[in-house]
Write a protein that holds these residues in place. Structure first.
Motif, PDB file in Angstrom:
ATOM      1  N   HIS A  98       4.335   7.000   3.652  1.00 43.05           N
ATOM      2  CA  HIS A  98       5.183   5.812   3.527  1.00 43.05           C
ATOM      3  C   HIS A  98       4.662   4.880   2.439  1.00 43.05           C
ATOM      4  O   HIS A  98       3.537   5.004   1.970  1.00 43.05           O
ATOM      5  CB  HIS A  98       5.300   5.055   4.857  1.00 43.05           C
ATOM      6  CG  HIS A  98       4.027   4.442   5.368  1.00 43.05           C
ATOM      7  ND1 HIS A  98       3.214   5.056   6.291  1.00 43.05           N
ATOM      8  CD2 HIS A  98       3.421   3.250   5.094  1.00 43.05           C
ATOM      9  CE1 HIS A  98       2.183   4.274   6.563  1.00 43.05           C
ATOM     10  NE2 HIS A  98       2.282   3.164   5.845  1.00 43.05           N
ATOM     11  N   HIS A 133      -5.972  -2.337   2.729  1.00 43.20           N
ATOM     12  CA  HIS A 133      -5.829  -1.103   1.935  1.00 43.20           C
ATOM     13  C   HIS A 133      -4.837  -1.208   0.786  1.00 43.20           C
ATOM     14  O   HIS A 133      -3.927  -2.037   0.779  1.00 43.20           O
ATOM     15  CB  HIS A 133      -5.496   0.095   2.819  1.00 43.20           C
ATOM     16  CG  HIS A 133      -4.233   0.039   3.626  1.00 43.20           C
ATOM     17  ND1 HIS A 133      -3.769  -1.065   4.273  1.00 43.20           N
ATOM     18  CD2 HIS A 133      -3.331   1.010   3.894  1.00 43.20           C
ATOM     19  CE1 HIS A 133      -2.666  -0.779   4.911  1.00 43.20           C
ATOM     20  NE2 HIS A 133      -2.352   0.461   4.688  1.00 43.20           N
ATOM     21  N   HIS A 177       0.820  -1.222   0.000  1.00 42.62           N
ATOM     22  CA  HIS A 177       0.000   0.000   0.000  1.00 42.62           C
ATOM     23  C   HIS A 177       0.849   1.265   0.000  1.00 42.62           C
ATOM     24  O   HIS A 177       2.052   1.220   0.248  1.00 42.62           O
ATOM     25  CB  HIS A 177      -0.912   0.018   1.235  1.00 42.62           C
ATOM     26  CG  HIS A 177      -0.180   0.014   2.551  1.00 42.62           C
ATOM     27  ND1 HIS A 177       0.103  -1.147   3.243  1.00 42.62           N
ATOM     28  CD2 HIS A 177       0.331   1.012   3.305  1.00 42.62           C
ATOM     29  CE1 HIS A 177       0.740  -0.849   4.367  1.00 42.62           C
ATOM     30  NE2 HIS A 177       0.907   0.451   4.431  1.00 42.62           N
ATOM     31  N   GLU A 225       7.146   0.958   5.438  1.00 43.64           N
ATOM     32  CA  GLU A 225       6.610   0.085   6.480  1.00 43.64           C
ATOM     33  C   GLU A 225       6.784  -1.359   6.030  1.00 43.64           C
ATOM     34  O   GLU A 225       6.500  -1.683   4.872  1.00 43.64           O
ATOM     35  CB  GLU A 225       5.125   0.375   6.706  1.00 43.64           C
ATOM     36  CG  GLU A 225       4.485  -0.518   7.781  1.00 43.64           C
ATOM     37  CD  GLU A 225       2.995  -0.267   7.955  1.00 43.64           C
ATOM     38  OE1 GLU A 225       2.360   0.245   7.009  1.00 43.64           O
ATOM     39  OE2 GLU A 225       2.472  -0.575   9.031  1.00 43.64           O
ATOM     40  N   TYR A 278       8.308   0.626  11.080  1.00 41.66           N
ATOM     41  CA  TYR A 278       8.580   1.718  10.144  1.00 41.66           C
ATOM     42  C   TYR A 278      10.073   1.988  10.117  1.00 41.66           C
ATOM     43  O   TYR A 278      10.700   2.150  11.176  1.00 41.66           O
ATOM     44  CB  TYR A 278       7.853   2.999  10.557  1.00 41.66           C
ATOM     45  CG  TYR A 278       6.352   2.884  10.461  1.00 41.66           C
ATOM     46  CD1 TYR A 278       5.699   3.097   9.255  1.00 41.66           C
ATOM     47  CD2 TYR A 278       5.592   2.547  11.576  1.00 41.66           C
ATOM     48  CE1 TYR A 278       4.320   2.975   9.152  1.00 41.66           C
ATOM     49  CE2 TYR A 278       4.216   2.421  11.485  1.00 41.66           C
ATOM     50  CZ  TYR A 278       3.591   2.635  10.266  1.00 41.66           C
ATOM     51  OH  TYR A 278       2.225   2.501  10.178  1.00 41.66           O
TER      52      TYR A 278
HETATM   53 FE   LIG Z   1       1.028   1.537   6.297  1.00 40.06          FE
END
Ligand SMILES: [Fe+2]
Length: 340
Positions: A209, A195, A151, A262, A252
């Motif tokens: 990110h 997502h 994502h 990430e 992260y």
């Molecule tokens: Fe994320």
């Protein structure tokens, strides 16, 4: 008779991002030697990288340039007709669009680039060169053993506006962070996971990110151990931990130019037609870390500048809301956001 809205392009999933890095050799050390992404192609000051599970040519392009930036985010669409749909859809919104002929980007067929209403350059592409899937080449795996792109997370000053835009593009919502009056963050998808894109409230447009998927939490932990062993622990920004939103295990990292990525695993299936939206209250300390660990300030404040269609850095507009200011008071009750 009311006018029907234009049919949006049928997006399949988030496909790749192109980042500008200031030292390609240093970026290769981080993304390839350390994290273990596969080099599919290189040349003309660019590296084309992908995860081990991918059948598509690349998930990340690193290009050397004078200052760190995100050049564009790309989505794959279901058919060639969707390129025309993308042109019509964005032109009708007053957005600039540009055709990119096949081969201009190695591994890709014809594409359409737009500068979307949120200020990001977004590319739509259907034809992508198929490459050998390396999911069972355990002998080649290194670092975090990244399997695929998952994502993008973008920083926008107006989350409801970003939500409305991606809703009109046919994305569905899996989870939100909100209270009675405000939407602070949202996670939206086309592929059947939590997502393909998420919105963080802040000065934008900026890229927060890029999320890459690993199969196991052990791979997230392993890269942290590797970074510690090499005394490169400063690349670890936040985590590892368990998200409340998405239930994913995460860490992260920041690359040598400050671009954030990430490493992400263990979210869930969202493909049922009646899949419900999971709504987290902004006062719930488990929303961004299920164990209640606080989110550090840099994670809310710092992000990558984005370039426009002509390559210029886009000015960032301050946010209307500050999620980090919506804290739980000493009495356990929430306080109002600092900015209304
Ligand atoms: Fe994320």
């Amino acid at each position: 008779m009311t006018e029907q809205p234009l049919e949006p392009p049928a997006v399949v999933r988030s496909l790749y991002a192109e980042l500008v890095v200031t030292d390609l050799d240093r970026a290769r050390w981080f993304w390839v030697d350390l994290l273990g992404l596969v080099v599919e192609h290189e040349g003309e000051g660019r590296l084309f990288l992908r995860g081990y599970d991918e059948l598509t040519h690349h998930n990340l392009v690193l290009r050397e340039g004078p200052e760190p930036a995100a050049d564009r985010l790309a989505f794959r669409v279901a058919s060639p007709v969707d390129l025309e749909r993308a042109e019509r859809f964005f032109s009708a919104r007053g957005c600039r669009t540009r055709r990119v002929p096949a081969g201009r980007v190695p591994g890709l067929g014809d594409a359409v680039r737009v500068q979307d209403p949120l200020g990001f350059v977004v590319e739509f592409v259907h034809q992508v060169q198929t490459v050998e899937r390396l999911h069972q080449r355990y002998d080649l795996r290194r670092g975090a053993e990244i399997s695929r792109l998952d994502h993008f997370n973008i920083v926008v000053p107006d989350v409801p506006r970003a939500f409305a835009h991606y809703d009109s593009l046919g994305f569905r919502c899996s989870e939100t962070i909100e209270d009675d009056d405000h939407l602070y963050a949202a996670w939206m998808y086309r592929k059947q996971t939590v997502h393909d894109i998420a919105f963080t409230s802040g000065a934008g447009p900026r890229l927060h990110h890029i999320g890459f998927f690993t199969h196991e939490a052990a791979q997230v932990l392993r890269i942290c151990d590797v970074l510690g062993s090499l005394h490169q622990e400063h690349h670890i920004e936040r985590g590892p931990g368990r998200h409340g939103v998405s239930n994913a295990f995460y860490v992260y990292l920041r690359d040598p130019d400050g671009h954030r990525l990430e490493l992400y695993t263990s979210d869930y299936y969202t493909g049922d037609p009646d899949h419900p939206v999971l709504r987290w209250n902004v006062q719930d300390p488990r929303r961004r870390d299920f164990w209640g660990n606080a989110v550090i300030e840099s994670w809310y404040r710092e992000a990558t500048a984005v370039r426009g269609l002509d390559g210029q850095i886009q000015p960032a507009v301050e946010a209307k809301l500050d999620e980090s200011a919506a804290r739980v008071g000493a009495d356990g009750l929430g306080t109002r956001p600092a900015q209304e």
